[in-house]
Design a protein around this motif. Structure first.
Motif, PDB file in Angstrom:
ATOM      1  N   TRP A 122       0.657  -1.213   0.092  1.00  0.00           N
ATOM      2  CA  TRP A 122       0.147   0.000   0.078  1.00  0.00           C
ATOM      3  C   TRP A 122       0.855   1.115  -0.166  1.00  0.00           C
ATOM      4  CZ3 TRP A 122      -4.275   1.225  -1.547  1.00  0.00           C
ATOM      5  CH2 TRP A 122      -5.041   2.501  -1.118  1.00  0.00           C
ATOM      6  N   ASN A 123       1.666   1.213   0.876  1.00  0.00           N
ATOM      7  CA  ASN A 123       2.578   2.634   1.120  1.00  0.00           C
ATOM      8  C   ASN A 123       4.035   2.410   0.889  1.00  0.00           C
ATOM      9  OD1 ASN A 123       3.255   1.627   3.461  1.00  0.00           O
ATOM     10  ND2 ASN A 123       2.136   2.976   4.724  1.00  0.00           N
ATOM     11  N   GLY A 124       4.477   1.379   0.594  1.00  0.00           N
ATOM     12  CA  GLY A 124       5.934   1.097   0.273  1.00  0.00           C
ATOM     13  C   GLY A 124       6.642   1.581  -1.005  1.00  0.00           C
ATOM     14  N   LYS A 125       7.671   1.293  -1.255  1.00  0.00           N
ATOM     15  CA  LYS A 125       8.390   1.840  -2.464  1.00  0.00           C
ATOM     16  C   LYS A 125       7.849   1.017  -3.778  1.00  0.00           C
ATOM     17  CE  LYS A 125      11.527   3.934  -4.821  1.00  0.00           C
ATOM     18  NZ  LYS A 125      11.612   5.588  -5.172  1.00  0.00           N
ATOM     19  N   GLY A 126       7.130   1.574  -4.447  1.00  0.00           N
ATOM     20  CA  GLY A 126       6.415   1.118  -5.540  1.00  0.00           C
ATOM     21  C   GLY A 126       5.187   0.342  -5.241  1.00  0.00           C
ATOM     22  N   GLY A 127       4.505   0.808  -4.047  1.00  0.00           N
ATOM     23  CA  GLY A 127       3.335   0.367  -3.850  1.00  0.00           C
ATOM     24  C   GLY A 127       2.221   1.084  -4.265  1.00  0.00           C
ATOM     25  N   CYS A 128       1.002   1.017  -4.036  1.00  0.00           N
ATOM     26  CA  CYS A 128      -0.279   1.648  -4.558  1.00  0.00           C
ATOM     27  C   CYS A 128      -0.305   2.965  -4.548  1.00  0.00           C
ATOM     28  CB  CYS A 128      -1.396   0.916  -3.999  1.00  0.00           C
ATOM     29  SG  CYS A 128      -1.739  -0.579  -4.392  1.00  0.00           S
ATOM     30  N   LEU A 129      -0.009   3.653  -3.209  1.00  0.00           N
ATOM     31  CA  LEU A 129       0.211   5.142  -3.171  1.00  0.00           C
ATOM     32  C   LEU A 129       1.297   5.837  -4.066  1.00  0.00           C
ATOM     33  CD1 LEU A 129      -0.100   5.771   0.681  1.00  0.00           C
ATOM     34  CD2 LEU A 129      -2.011   5.692  -1.048  1.00  0.00           C
ATOM     35  N   GLU A 130       2.404   5.200  -4.239  1.00  0.00           N
ATOM     36  CA  GLU A 130       3.293   5.685  -4.975  1.00  0.00           C
ATOM     37  C   GLU A 130       2.746   5.657  -6.485  1.00  0.00           C
ATOM     38  OE1 GLU A 130       7.712   4.469  -6.312  1.00  0.00           O
ATOM     39  OE2 GLU A 130       7.735   5.304  -4.103  1.00  0.00           O
ATOM     40  N   ILE A 131       2.267   4.653  -6.671  1.00  0.00           N
ATOM     41  CA  ILE A 131       1.791   4.415  -8.307  1.00  0.00           C
ATOM     42  C   ILE A 131       0.888   5.331  -8.597  1.00  0.00           C
ATOM     43  CG2 ILE A 131       0.498   2.901  -9.728  1.00  0.00           C
ATOM     44  CD1 ILE A 131       1.746   0.533  -8.320  1.00  0.00           C
ATOM     45  N   HIS A 132      -0.101   5.694  -7.619  1.00  0.00           N
ATOM     46  CA  HIS A 132      -1.128   6.811  -7.692  1.00  0.00           C
ATOM     47  C   HIS A 132      -0.416   7.926  -8.025  1.00  0.00           C
ATOM     48  CE1 HIS A 132      -4.269   9.612  -6.133  1.00  0.00           C
ATOM     49  NE2 HIS A 132      -4.788   8.908  -6.936  1.00  0.00           N
ATOM     50  N   GLU A 133       0.501   8.160  -6.982  1.00  0.00           N
ATOM     51  CA  GLU A 133       1.203   9.603  -7.447  1.00  0.00           C
ATOM     52  C   GLU A 133       1.731   9.867  -8.683  1.00  0.00           C
ATOM     53  OE1 GLU A 133       4.653  12.097  -4.920  1.00  0.00           O
ATOM     54  OE2 GLU A 133       3.888  10.387  -4.086  1.00  0.00           O
TER      55      GLU A 133
END
Length: 296
Positions: free
Chosen positions: A100-111
């Motif tokens: 969810w919030n790691g490097k390459g996770g969903c939050l970063e993908i969204h950003e």
């Protein structure tokens, strides 16, 4: 559509453990897993916590799959499939927070997509595929989730004031715990746990306790109540008609993933027997014709 009598069939456990760093998520997960399977060699842990899973190798010969960045949903799915293919019975994902919030996770993908609300239309299906993989896995699955850390000044039993570490919000997408069989929250660094979600009814509204192998055994006993895959297998093997196979397939609705290959195999056996009977009848009929014609 078909109405059936309500029965609780065997299920695969989906267990969550959440807590702040140092509260014992990895250690508790391993003890739970051993209680479920009683065989360290059938346990695999997907480790995203800098090889921390190996710190407890003294417990037994469990398996470790180290997962490094990028922590996108597809890499998690691949790791789960690798463990399934290896014949694991219990899978620990320690932790799912990186997805969810790691490097390459969903939050970063969204950003990276622009961070707009409409960009979630591309990210959410990828995250849901990861959740679905957990829910549909043929293994028992234990997931650990980080909780954000907070501190407060509390008094102990002697009246002395000291700093206490607390876990607050889970670091994953809201709502994940509602998909689980049981969700345990580790509440302090003494490894005390409580159930924040419990479909089994074994732990909800009970005093805080320390998770151990007996906890896993208790969950497995609950899991094994009701109709099992062994019951289904026995009925399938004893089946003598295709029509009855169809009835059995519908009867064990919650076990379709397990019964499907058994059904297919038994159908092939019945088809073979049927073809042999037809062939034998044709031979007998041909002999009768030949005898009648006086050609034999």
């Amino acid at each position: 559509m078909k109405i059936q009598k309500a029965k609780r069939h065997q299920v695969k456990l989906r267990i969550g453990l959440s807590g702040a760093s140092g509260f014992g998520k990895s250690y508790s997960s391993l003890l739970l897993a051993f209680g479920i399977t009683n065989d360290w060699s059938k346990i695999a842990i997907i480790d995203t916590e800098n090889n921390s899973a190996s710190l407890y190798s003294h417990l037994g010969d469990y398996n470790v799959l180290s997962l490094v960045e990028p922590y996108n949903p597809e890499r998690y799915i691949q790791a789960i499939e690798t463990c399934e293919s290896a014949g694991m019975e219990v899978l620990i994902i320690d932790s799912i927070s990186h997805e969810w919030n790691g490097k390459g996770g969903c939050l970063e993908i969204h950003e990276q997509l622009g961070g707009r609300f409409q960009d979630w239309a591309k990210v959410s299906p990828r995250h849901q595929s990861f959740i679905d993989k957990i829910l549909q896995s043929k293994c028992h699955v234990i997931t650990s989730v980080r909780r954000k850390t907070d501190y407060s000044m509390d008094s102990d039993m002697s009246g002395k004031t000291k700093v206490i570490k607390h876990g607050t919000k889970e670091e994953t997408r809201t709502g994940f715990e509602y998909e689980l069989t049981v969700n345990f929250e580790l509440v302090n660094d003494n490894h005390l746990a409580k159930a924040s979600k419990d479909r089994t009814g074994l732990f909800m509204n009970k005093p805080e306790f320390v998770i151990n192998a007996a906890t896993g055994k208790k969950l497995m006993h609950w899991c094994n109540e009701g109709i099992s895959i062994n019951d289904a297998r026995a009925e399938i093997n004893a089946c003598s008609s295709i029509e009855r196979l169809k009835e059995i397939y519908e009867k064990y609705d919650s076990l379709k993933a397990e019964t499907h290959p058994l059904i297919v195999k038994r159908k092939e056996e019945l088809d073979l027997v049927k073809s042999q009977i037809i062939e034998e009848k044709e031979i007998v009929n041909q002999k009768s014709i030949n005898n009648y014609d006086g050609t034999n």
